[in-house]
Design a protein around this motif. Structure first.
Motif, PDB file in Angstrom:
ATOM      1  N   ALA A  66      13.879  -2.250 -17.496  1.00  0.00           N
ATOM      2  CA  ALA A  66      14.663  -2.157 -18.584  1.00  0.00           C
ATOM      3  C   ALA A  66      13.983  -1.553 -19.556  1.00  0.00           C
ATOM      4  CB  ALA A  66      14.890  -3.711 -19.040  1.00  0.00           C
ATOM      5  N   CYS A  67      12.806  -1.490 -19.832  1.00  0.00           N
ATOM      6  CA  CYS A  67      12.053  -0.406 -20.815  1.00  0.00           C
ATOM      7  C   CYS A  67      12.094   0.942 -20.123  1.00  0.00           C
ATOM      8  CB  CYS A  67      10.546  -0.832 -21.044  1.00  0.00           C
ATOM      9  SG  CYS A  67       9.407   0.179 -21.950  1.00  0.00           S
ATOM     10  N   PHE A  68      11.696   1.215 -19.000  1.00  0.00           N
ATOM     11  CA  PHE A  68      11.751   2.351 -18.205  1.00  0.00           C
ATOM     12  C   PHE A  68      13.224   3.011 -18.589  1.00  0.00           C
ATOM     13  CE2 PHE A  68      12.810   4.795 -14.174  1.00  0.00           C
ATOM     14  CZ  PHE A  68      11.869   5.817 -14.519  1.00  0.00           C
ATOM     15  N   ALA A  69      14.354   2.240 -18.381  1.00  0.00           N
ATOM     16  CA  ALA A  69      15.699   2.869 -18.648  1.00  0.00           C
ATOM     17  C   ALA A  69      15.625   3.308 -20.269  1.00  0.00           C
ATOM     18  CB  ALA A  69      16.646   1.877 -18.314  1.00  0.00           C
ATOM     19  N   ARG A  70      15.288   2.568 -20.958  1.00  0.00           N
ATOM     20  CA  ARG A  70      15.441   2.910 -22.422  1.00  0.00           C
ATOM     21  C   ARG A  70      14.486   4.125 -22.846  1.00  0.00           C
ATOM     22  NH1 ARG A  70      16.293  -0.710 -26.330  1.00  0.00           N
ATOM     23  NH2 ARG A  70      15.951   0.995 -27.671  1.00  0.00           N
ATOM     24  N   VAL A  71      13.414   4.208 -22.298  1.00  0.00           N
ATOM     25  CA  VAL A  71      12.557   5.445 -22.400  1.00  0.00           C
ATOM     26  C   VAL A  71      13.402   6.519 -21.667  1.00  0.00           C
ATOM     27  CG1 VAL A  71      10.526   6.665 -21.717  1.00  0.00           C
ATOM     28  CG2 VAL A  71      10.513   4.435 -22.521  1.00  0.00           C
ATOM     29  N   SER A  72      13.908   6.492 -20.675  1.00  0.00           N
ATOM     30  CA  SER A  72      14.633   7.682 -19.903  1.00  0.00           C
ATOM     31  C   SER A  72      15.909   7.939 -20.940  1.00  0.00           C
ATOM     32  CB  SER A  72      15.338   7.088 -18.754  1.00  0.00           C
ATOM     33  OG  SER A  72      14.278   7.016 -17.653  1.00  0.00           O
ATOM     34  N   GLU A  73      16.640   7.077 -21.520  1.00  0.00           N
ATOM     35  CA  GLU A  73      18.067   7.110 -22.338  1.00  0.00           C
ATOM     36  C   GLU A  73      17.256   8.020 -23.644  1.00  0.00           C
ATOM     37  OE1 GLU A  73      21.396   5.092 -25.261  1.00  0.00           O
ATOM     38  OE2 GLU A  73      20.224   3.916 -23.513  1.00  0.00           O
ATOM     39  N   GLU A  74      16.350   7.944 -24.264  1.00  0.00           N
ATOM     40  CA  GLU A  74      15.730   8.269 -25.390  1.00  0.00           C
ATOM     41  C   GLU A  74      15.313   9.851 -25.131  1.00  0.00           C
ATOM     42  OE1 GLU A  74      15.922   7.663 -28.527  1.00  0.00           O
ATOM     43  OE2 GLU A  74      16.569   5.606 -28.354  1.00  0.00           O
ATOM     44  N   LEU A  75      14.701   9.947 -23.993  1.00  0.00           N
ATOM     45  CA  LEU A  75      14.272  11.324 -23.539  1.00  0.00           C
ATOM     46  C   LEU A  75      15.687  12.126 -23.362  1.00  0.00           C
ATOM     47  CD1 LEU A  75      11.430  10.765 -20.971  1.00  0.00           C
ATOM     48  CD2 LEU A  75      11.332  11.900 -23.249  1.00  0.00           C
ATOM     49  N   ALA A  76      16.636  11.750 -22.822  1.00  0.00           N
ATOM     50  CA  ALA A  76      17.723  12.300 -22.270  1.00  0.00           C
ATOM     51  C   ALA A  76      18.664  12.856 -23.537  1.00  0.00           C
ATOM     52  CB  ALA A  76      18.646  11.512 -21.340  1.00  0.00           C
ATOM     53  N   ARG A  77      18.583  11.744 -24.653  1.00  0.00           N
ATOM     54  CA  ARG A  77      19.223  12.120 -25.862  1.00  0.00           C
ATOM     55  C   ARG A  77      18.699  13.376 -26.510  1.00  0.00           C
ATOM     56  NH1 ARG A  77      17.816  11.206 -31.051  1.00  0.00           N
ATOM     57  NH2 ARG A  77      15.964  10.067 -30.525  1.00  0.00           N
ATOM     58  N   GLY A  78      17.451  13.759 -26.372  1.00  0.00           N
ATOM     59  CA  GLY A  78      16.689  14.928 -26.660  1.00  0.00           C
ATOM     60  C   GLY A  78      16.911  16.082 -25.811  1.00  0.00           C
ATOM     61  N   TRP A  79      16.617  15.760 -24.679  1.00  0.00           N
ATOM     62  CA  TRP A  79      16.893  16.795 -23.582  1.00  0.00           C
ATOM     63  C   TRP A  79      16.932  16.356 -22.268  1.00  0.00           C
ATOM     64  CZ3 TRP A  79      13.499  21.880 -22.774  1.00  0.00           C
ATOM     65  CH2 TRP A  79      14.012  22.605 -21.916  1.00  0.00           C
ATOM     66  N   VAL A  80      18.048  16.246 -21.483  1.00  0.00           N
ATOM     67  CA  VAL A  80      17.874  15.385 -20.298  1.00  0.00           C
ATOM     68  C   VAL A  80      17.216  15.914 -19.313  1.00  0.00           C
ATOM     69  CG1 VAL A  80      19.997  17.008 -19.170  1.00  0.00           C
ATOM     70  CG2 VAL A  80      19.638  14.775 -18.635  1.00  0.00           C
ATOM     71  N   SER A  81      16.591  17.272 -19.507  1.00  0.00           N
ATOM     72  CA  SER A  81      15.622  17.995 -18.561  1.00  0.00           C
ATOM     73  C   SER A  81      14.336  17.366 -18.557  1.00  0.00           C
ATOM     74  CB  SER A  81      15.431  19.403 -18.730  1.00  0.00           C
ATOM     75  OG  SER A  81      16.751  20.292 -18.465  1.00  0.00           O
ATOM     76  N   LEU A  82      14.100  16.756 -19.665  1.00  0.00           N
ATOM     77  CA  LEU A  82      12.641  16.159 -19.700  1.00  0.00           C
ATOM     78  C   LEU A  82      12.766  14.710 -19.066  1.00  0.00           C
ATOM     79  CD1 LEU A  82      11.829  16.560 -23.675  1.00  0.00           C
ATOM     80  CD2 LEU A  82      11.143  17.713 -21.515  1.00  0.00           C
ATOM     81  N   ALA A  83      13.713  13.883 -19.099  1.00  0.00           N
ATOM     82  CA  ALA A  83      14.019  12.608 -18.359  1.00  0.00           C
ATOM     83  C   ALA A  83      14.108  12.902 -16.833  1.00  0.00           C
ATOM     84  CB  ALA A  83      15.279  12.055 -18.819  1.00  0.00           C
ATOM     85  N   GLY A  84      14.647  14.251 -16.560  1.00  0.00           N
ATOM     86  CA  GLY A  84      14.570  14.593 -15.260  1.00  0.00           C
ATOM     87  C   GLY A  84      13.114  14.855 -14.636  1.00  0.00           C
ATOM     88  N   ALA A  85      12.211  15.517 -15.296  1.00  0.00           N
ATOM     89  CA  ALA A  85      11.025  15.689 -14.871  1.00  0.00           C
ATOM     90  C   ALA A  85      10.126  14.407 -14.565  1.00  0.00           C
ATOM     91  CB  ALA A  85      10.218  16.537 -15.955  1.00  0.00           C
ATOM     92  N   MET A  86      10.471  13.393 -15.489  1.00  0.00           N
ATOM     93  CA  MET A  86       9.871  12.178 -15.001  1.00  0.00           C
ATOM     94  C   MET A  86      10.615  11.333 -14.100  1.00  0.00           C
ATOM     95  SD  MET A  86       9.563   9.182 -17.803  1.00  0.00           S
ATOM     96  CE  MET A  86      11.348   8.621 -17.681  1.00  0.00           C
ATOM     97  N   GLY A  87      11.982  11.795 -13.747  1.00  0.00           N
ATOM     98  CA  GLY A  87      12.770  10.697 -12.990  1.00  0.00           C
ATOM     99  C   GLY A  87      12.144  10.610 -11.443  1.00  0.00           C
ATOM    100  N   SER A  88      12.537  11.637 -10.771  1.00  0.00           N
ATOM    101  CA  SER A  88      12.061  11.805  -9.313  1.00  0.00           C
ATOM    102  C   SER A  88      10.692  11.298  -9.253  1.00  0.00           C
ATOM    103  CB  SER A  88      12.229  12.949  -8.686  1.00  0.00           C
ATOM    104  OG  SER A  88      12.025  14.170  -9.445  1.00  0.00           O
ATOM    105  N   HIS A  89       9.715  11.871 -10.232  1.00  0.00           N
ATOM    106  CA  HIS A  89       8.182  11.564 -10.102  1.00  0.00           C
ATOM    107  C   HIS A  89       8.287   9.866 -10.271  1.00  0.00           C
ATOM    108  CE1 HIS A  89       4.006  11.613 -11.549  1.00  0.00           C
ATOM    109  NE2 HIS A  89       4.400  10.845 -12.210  1.00  0.00           N
ATOM    110  N   SER A  90       8.973   9.329 -10.919  1.00  0.00           N
ATOM    111  CA  SER A  90       8.634   7.881 -11.057  1.00  0.00           C
ATOM    112  C   SER A  90       9.322   7.148  -9.934  1.00  0.00           C
ATOM    113  CB  SER A  90       9.475   7.222 -12.558  1.00  0.00           C
ATOM    114  OG  SER A  90       8.901   8.146 -13.456  1.00  0.00           O
ATOM    115  N   VAL A  91      10.134   7.681  -9.172  1.00  0.00           N
ATOM    116  CA  VAL A  91      10.794   7.191  -7.918  1.00  0.00           C
ATOM    117  C   VAL A  91       9.595   7.004  -7.003  1.00  0.00           C
ATOM    118  CG1 VAL A  91      12.208   7.320  -6.163  1.00  0.00           C
ATOM    119  CG2 VAL A  91      12.958   7.476  -8.438  1.00  0.00           C
TER     120      VAL A  91
END
Length: 385
Positions: A66-91
């Motif tokens: 739930a926290c991971f999702a909230r962090v991802s949402e906040e990053l995407a609110r600024g720039w979705v590419s930042l959340a993407g850089a973290m996304g596949s790495h985190s998986v």
């Protein structure tokens, strides 16, 4: 609506502050010029954002889904590419932590937690997307090694990845095909080439590439978990958290677009009134807000289901399906609220409009999500109460 503990909420607040202070002032220029956000990535490392799916002792910063999702949402609110850089790495970090051998965990997870080792996920191939069992990249045994030949497409972080979780066929003759599939942890080396960078409508700044493997050799001990034939099942487990993260990213874009539309509708006047007081615009805002809230609730439900250790493919699929469709609709409606200014580079709406469609197809198309949901509805006897 938080559901987070005090430390997790503090992290979300820190990311929100980072976005407002460091991301929003520069994202327009970086995105339009397709510039890799080196400084922003470094700050994300300092915040510990690359270790959120890694357990102790390898990372001190593991958080709930739930926290991971909230962090991802906040990053995407600024720039979705930042959340993407973290996304596949985190998986991939999640998969190594869940399925990896002790040696694999010790080799990769400490560096991945700090972001010094970045990772990528290698699933899709040039000839296919949703049908993972039809992949053609093959890893053949040669003594103590694997020799890999094939290619992958749409790989985020490809040029900067120190390790890639590569889905391959270790037994091409297996029936059904998924029994012959494995995830191999590959590192840059002879026979591994980043063939080209792919040009995209949105999702800029972060590289998305085609990979080629030609007689690439790696020890057989690089098979995730050490046992071949489990890769398809492992990857499906990883895609649960991956789809939750994609849904959260969609909420970030949708939320940003909605905030801009709500602000503009209060500032812009026509016929002597703020435009939100005109019924057509007010209706847009009401529908946007309702769908956004529903999306966030679906994401939270899926995240909490996964955190309870429950099977969550239907919940993740529902969240991904609804949140991404909502993001596409909200960004379009935000453009309508802005009128001609929504089409202008002076406002961020056009960027959100370009970025949102990616999630309709990424991490499993929405058509495939419907198939997953329908099967689970039958298997589970309906919608859980």
């Amino acid at each position: 609506m938080s559901g987070l503990n005090e430390e997790e909420q503090a992290l979300v607040n820190a990311v929100k502050e980072f976005v407002g202070r460091d991301v929003l002032p520069v994202v327009g220029e970086l995105e339009h010029d397709n510039i890799y956000p080196e400084k922003l990535i470094e700050t994300m490392k300092e915040l510990g954002l690359f270790g959120l799916t890694i357990d102790e002792p390898y990372s001190p910063g593991r958080v709930s889904t739930a926290c991971f999702a909230r962090v991802s949402e906040e990053l995407a609110r600024g720039w979705v590419s930042l959340a993407g850089a973290m996304g596949s790495h985190s998986v991939i970090a999640y998969l190594i932590g869940r399925y990896g051998t002790q040696e694999q965990k010790e080799k990769y997870l400490p560096g991945m937690a700090t972001g010094e080792i970045r990772s990528a996920m290698g699933l899709t191939e040039p000839g296919g997307g949703s049908d993972l069992q039809s992949i053609r990249t093959v890893a053949r045994r040669d003594g103590d090694d694997l020799v890999i030949n094939g290619s992958k497409m749409w790989i985020t972080n490809a040029r900067r990845a120190g390790v890639i979780g590569l889905l391959v066929k270790t037994d091409p003759e297996a029936s059904p095909a998924h029994r012959g599939m494995s995830i191999v942890l590959v590192e840059p080396g002879a026979g591994f080439t980043v063939s080209r960078d792919l040009k995209k409508l949105g999702y800029k700044g972060i590289e998305t590439c085609e990979l080629s493997f030609e007689d690439y050799r790696t020890p057989a001990t690089q098979i995730l978990g050490g046992q071949p034939g489990l890769g398809f099942k492992q990857m499906m487990g990883g895609l649960e958290i991956g789809r939750i993260q994609v849904a959260a990213r969609a909420c970030g874009i949708a939320g940003a677009a909605f905030d801009e539309a709500l602000k503009y509708a209060q500032e812009r006047e026509t016929f002597g009134l703020p435009i939100w007081k005109h019924q057509s615009i007010g209706n847009y805002l009401a529908e946007m807000a309702t769908k956004l809230r529903a999306s966030r609730l679906l994401v939270r439900d899926a995240a909490e289901s996964l955190d309870r250790g429950e099977r969550s493919d239907m919940e993740a699929g529902m969240a991904k399906l609804y949140a991404t469709e909502t993001a596409a609709q909200i960004t379009l409606d935000a453009m309508r609220v802005h009128g001609g200014y929504g089409y202008s580079l002076e406002f961020p709406i056009e960027r959100y409009f370009r970025e949102a469609p990616l999630f309709l197809v990424g991490e499993g198309t929405n058509e495939m999500q419907k198939n997953v949901i329908a099967k689970q509805l039958v298997d589970r006897g309906g919608v859980p109460r």
